[in-house]
Design a protein around this motif. Structure first.
Motif, PDB file in Angstrom:
ATOM      1  N   ASP A 149      -0.168  25.072  -2.048  1.00  0.00           N
ATOM      2  CA  ASP A 149      -1.581  25.437  -2.094  1.00  0.00           C
ATOM      3  C   ASP A 149      -1.926  25.465  -3.574  1.00  0.00           C
ATOM      4  N   ASN A 150      -2.844  24.622  -3.976  1.00  0.00           N
ATOM      5  CA  ASN A 150      -3.060  24.336  -5.383  1.00  0.00           C
ATOM      6  C   ASN A 150      -4.474  24.654  -5.837  1.00  0.00           C
ATOM      7  N   PHE A 151      -4.744  24.407  -7.101  1.00  0.00           N
ATOM      8  CA  PHE A 151      -6.066  24.563  -7.687  1.00  0.00           C
ATOM      9  C   PHE A 151      -6.844  23.277  -7.438  1.00  0.00           C
ATOM     10  N   GLU A 152      -7.926  23.371  -6.690  1.00  0.00           N
ATOM     11  CA  GLU A 152      -8.823  22.231  -6.464  1.00  0.00           C
ATOM     12  C   GLU A 152      -9.974  22.375  -7.455  1.00  0.00           C
ATOM     13  N   TRP A 153     -10.269  21.311  -8.169  1.00  0.00           N
ATOM     14  CA  TRP A 153     -11.173  21.359  -9.313  1.00  0.00           C
ATOM     15  C   TRP A 153     -12.435  22.167  -9.099  1.00  0.00           C
ATOM     16  N   GLN A 154     -13.175  21.908  -8.043  1.00  0.00           N
ATOM     17  CA  GLN A 154     -14.454  22.597  -7.869  1.00  0.00           C
ATOM     18  C   GLN A 154     -14.354  23.810  -6.950  1.00  0.00           C
ATOM     19  N   SER A 155     -13.186  24.059  -6.400  1.00  0.00           N
ATOM     20  CA  SER A 155     -13.038  25.128  -5.414  1.00  0.00           C
ATOM     21  C   SER A 155     -11.999  26.166  -5.807  1.00  0.00           C
ATOM     22  N   GLY A 156     -11.387  26.014  -6.950  1.00  0.00           N
ATOM     23  CA  GLY A 156     -10.362  26.954  -7.371  1.00  0.00           C
ATOM     24  C   GLY A 156      -9.191  26.966  -6.397  1.00  0.00           C
ATOM     25  N   TYR A 157      -8.706  28.157  -6.080  1.00  0.00           N
ATOM     26  CA  TYR A 157      -7.560  28.303  -5.184  1.00  0.00           C
ATOM     27  C   TYR A 157      -7.964  28.572  -3.737  1.00  0.00           C
ATOM     28  N   SER A 158      -9.234  28.400  -3.413  1.00  0.00           N
ATOM     29  CA  SER A 158      -9.710  28.757  -2.072  1.00  0.00           C
ATOM     30  C   SER A 158      -9.326  27.756  -0.981  1.00  0.00           C
ATOM     31  N   MET A 159      -8.988  26.531  -1.344  1.00  0.00           N
ATOM     32  CA  MET A 159      -8.621  25.511  -0.357  1.00  0.00           C
ATOM     33  C   MET A 159      -7.106  25.491  -0.195  1.00  0.00           C
ATOM     34  N   THR A 160      -6.658  25.500   1.054  1.00  0.00           N
ATOM     35  CA  THR A 160      -5.214  25.537   1.293  1.00  0.00           C
ATOM     36  C   THR A 160      -4.756  24.212   1.908  1.00  0.00           C
ATOM     37  N   PHE A 161      -4.394  23.282   1.026  1.00  0.00           N
ATOM     38  CA  PHE A 161      -3.879  21.973   1.417  1.00  0.00           C
ATOM     39  C   PHE A 161      -2.363  21.988   1.574  1.00  0.00           C
ATOM     40  N   ILE A 175       0.862  -1.183   0.000  1.00  0.00           N
ATOM     41  CA  ILE A 175       0.000   0.000   0.000  1.00  0.00           C
ATOM     42  C   ILE A 175       0.899   1.234   0.000  1.00  0.00           C
ATOM     43  N   ILE A 176       0.567   2.190  -0.847  1.00  0.00           N
ATOM     44  CA  ILE A 176       1.254   3.479  -0.863  1.00  0.00           C
ATOM     45  C   ILE A 176       0.197   4.545  -0.614  1.00  0.00           C
ATOM     46  N   ILE A 177       0.436   5.393   0.352  1.00  0.00           N
ATOM     47  CA  ILE A 177      -0.475   6.510   0.611  1.00  0.00           C
ATOM     48  C   ILE A 177      -0.150   7.578  -0.433  1.00  0.00           C
ATOM     49  N   THR A 178      -1.035   7.734  -1.407  1.00  0.00           N
ATOM     50  CA  THR A 178      -0.785   8.655  -2.511  1.00  0.00           C
ATOM     51  C   THR A 178      -1.338  10.052  -2.252  1.00  0.00           C
ATOM     52  N   GLU A 179      -2.258  10.176  -1.316  1.00  0.00           N
ATOM     53  CA  GLU A 179      -2.753  11.489  -0.889  1.00  0.00           C
ATOM     54  C   GLU A 179      -3.253  11.386   0.537  1.00  0.00           C
ATOM     55  N   HIS A 180      -2.816  12.326   1.356  1.00  0.00           N
ATOM     56  CA  HIS A 180      -3.326  12.476   2.724  1.00  0.00           C
ATOM     57  C   HIS A 180      -3.040  13.902   3.128  1.00  0.00           C
ATOM     58  N   GLY A 181      -4.051  14.632   3.481  1.00  0.00           N
ATOM     59  CA  GLY A 181      -3.827  16.021   3.839  1.00  0.00           C
ATOM     60  C   GLY A 181      -5.091  16.660   4.356  1.00  0.00           C
ATOM     61  N   VAL A 182      -4.976  17.952   4.606  1.00  0.00           N
ATOM     62  CA  VAL A 182      -6.093  18.686   5.184  1.00  0.00           C
ATOM     63  C   VAL A 182      -6.102  20.113   4.635  1.00  0.00           C
ATOM     64  N   ALA A 183      -7.278  20.567   4.249  1.00  0.00           N
ATOM     65  CA  ALA A 183      -7.449  21.944   3.790  1.00  0.00           C
ATOM     66  C   ALA A 183      -7.765  22.808   5.004  1.00  0.00           C
ATOM     67  N   THR A 184      -6.787  23.621   5.401  1.00  0.00           N
ATOM     68  CA  THR A 184      -6.958  24.500   6.549  1.00  0.00           C
ATOM     69  C   THR A 184      -6.000  25.678   6.458  1.00  0.00           C
TER      70      THR A 184
END
Length: 179
Positions: A134-146, A88-97
């Motif tokens: 901090d990237n572009f999230e498809w449905q949220s644009g740049y508003s989410m800070t992961f 198993i490889i964790i390919t994504e784990h994070g939090v938008a805050t």
């Protein structure tokens, strides 16, 4: 696969199991001959007799509206490992805050779960945090800070967050750091 830690309260067991089937089990034949399993995890979902249960009043939510629940990672790894005999490889784990101290805590608690799984003999080969920037999230644009690195969209200036330094210290040490 993006998998939440599916949990249930009394009366929601069958719904939670049906969700797990639709999210994961139905794909097992397609995974059979894979070299590894890529797992993405951000939160948990709780099911009751009437369906998905909203987080408790006052529960901490991320910018995505997910319950802040870093413990989900270890639980999902354990559940997936019951079905698969591949790494198993964790390919994504994070939090938008916006709160980087909460991001550090999310990383720490998530990696505690990974570390426990390794001690239990589960073959976890890697961990990738979402996201470096901090990237572009498809449905949220740049508003989410992961990101571990903040980006000023007007100037493109990058600012390394404390969470990046924390994760870097873990990588350098080769083990979890609690401070």
């Amino acid at each position: 696969m993006a998998l939440s830690d599916l949990q249930s309260i009394s009366g929601g067991e069958e719904l939670a199991e049906a969700k797990w089937h639709s999210y994961f089990e139905q794909y097992l034949p397609a995974i059979e001959e894979d070299d590894f399993f890529g797992l993405q995890n951000y939160t948990r979902e709780v099911y009751g007799p009437e369906g998905k249960v909203k987080p408790a009043e006052g529960a901490e939510l991320t910018q995505m509206g997910y319950e802040y629940y870093p413990e989900a990672l270890g639980q999902v790894i354990r559940r997936v490992a019951k079905y698969l005999q591949i790494p198993i490889i964790i390919t994504e784990h994070g939090v938008a805050t916006e709160n980087d101290e909460r991001r550090i805590e999310f990383i720490r608690k998530g990696l505690e779960g990974v570390q426990a799984c390794l001690k239990e003999g589960i073959d976890v080969r890697g961990y990738l945090h979402w996201s470096t920037f901090d990237n572009f999230e498809w449905q949220s644009g740049y508003s989410m800070t992961f990101g571990l690195i903040g980006v000023d969209r007007a100037t493109q200036e990058r600012k390394v967050k404390d969470s990046a330094s924390y994760l870097g210290r873990i990588a350098q040490a080769g083990s979890l750091i609690t401070n």
